[in-house]
Write a protein that holds these residues in place. Sequence first.
Motif, short mmCIF file in Angstrom:
data_model
loop_
_atom_site.label_atom_id
_atom_site.label_comp_id
_atom_site.label_asym_id
_atom_site.label_seq_id
_atom_site.Cartn_x
_atom_site.Cartn_y
_atom_site.Cartn_z
N UNK A 168 0.81 -1.22 0.00
CA UNK A 168 0.00 0.00 0.00
C UNK A 168 0.84 1.26 0.00
N UNK A 169 1.93 1.27 0.76
CA UNK A 169 2.75 2.47 0.78
C UNK A 169 3.46 2.66 -0.57
N UNK A 170 3.80 1.56 -1.22
CA UNK A 170 4.40 1.66 -2.56
C UNK A 170 3.38 2.23 -3.55
N UNK A 171 2.14 1.77 -3.45
CA UNK A 171 1.09 2.30 -4.33
C UNK A 171 0.88 3.78 -4.09
N UNK A 172 0.92 4.19 -2.84
CA UNK A 172 0.74 5.60 -2.50
C UNK A 172 1.83 6.47 -3.12
N UNK A 173 3.05 5.95 -3.15
CA UNK A 173 4.19 6.70 -3.67
C UNK A 173 4.28 6.63 -5.20
N UNK A 196 0.35 10.81 -1.66
CA UNK A 196 1.73 10.48 -1.33
C UNK A 196 2.63 10.34 -2.54
N UNK A 197 2.14 10.69 -3.71
CA UNK A 197 2.88 10.47 -4.96
C UNK A 197 4.25 11.16 -4.90
N UNK A 209 12.64 6.45 0.88
CA UNK A 209 12.68 6.48 2.34
C UNK A 209 11.28 6.31 2.92
N UNK A 210 10.29 6.94 2.30
CA UNK A 210 8.90 6.76 2.74
C UNK A 210 8.49 5.31 2.59
N UNK A 211 8.86 4.69 1.49
CA UNK A 211 8.55 3.28 1.27
C UNK A 211 9.20 2.41 2.34
N UNK A 245 -6.66 4.73 -9.05
CA UNK A 245 -5.30 5.19 -9.35
C UNK A 245 -4.58 4.22 -10.27
N UNK A 246 -4.87 2.92 -10.12
CA UNK A 246 -4.34 1.96 -11.10
C UNK A 246 -4.89 2.27 -12.49
N UNK A 247 -6.17 2.64 -12.57
CA UNK A 247 -6.77 2.97 -13.85
C UNK A 247 -6.14 4.21 -14.48
N UNK A 248 -5.74 5.15 -13.64
CA UNK A 248 -5.18 6.42 -14.14
C UNK A 248 -3.68 6.34 -14.43
#
Length: 254
Positions: free
Chosen positions: A24-29, A36-37, A42-44, A118-121
Amino acid sequence: MDNIGLVFLSEVLGTGMLVLLGCGVVANVALTKNKGFGGGFLMVTFGWGFAVFAGVTVAYNSGAHLNPAVTLGLVASGATEFGLGVPVNFLSVLVYLAGEFLGAFLGAVVVWLAYKQHYDEEPEPANKLGTFSTGPAIRSYGWNLVTEIIGTFVLVFVVIAFGGGRQGVSGGLGALGALPVAILVVVIGTSLGGPTGYAINPARDLSPRIAHFLLPIRGKGSSDWAYSWVPVVGPVIGGLLAGWASLIWLPIMA
């Protein structure tokens, strides 16, 4: 063996929570239009560390292995029992592995549900795959394998050391406390994670990769099966080496 069903459910829940929050954190980044893009590696890394904290906390009934490399490393270390007094044997090892792989798959599916729009975009297939599984910064299968072996060796060896070398007592992460393990994962990520994304867990990589392959993700591209063996074989070797090394360098304390 009366608790084996509870152990299975505990590993499913804990590994699922680990992958849900970690991927989830990877998806956010990585996925476009997220708050979180662009948060960076480091966030990951810290996200994965706290994901381990959550997974270990909820999987207390099984000793919270959450990782086939940990399970196999504990076997190699001479452990006689897993969490809840489950004896170490062929059946119990299979139950742990099955719970870990199933939990990781379910966690990855829930990440897709949470980030569906977000996967769609997202226009880049590689970014989508990166939210499910790891990939190398420089593709060199032999050296990528070495990196995964080293990172997993550190994980399992230090986990055993946390327990004072007491391989025969409630082998696993849960008995150690979640916070030290979370810190350890952050340290491995910041120190050794750059070359491969530090899978250090066959279930964490393979099961989400299968989820990526099966889910109806728009424009998802390849699941990169050519690389998929590295984050499975490397952690298994690293975990086994750590377990065997602990017999020499981490003698059981009285």
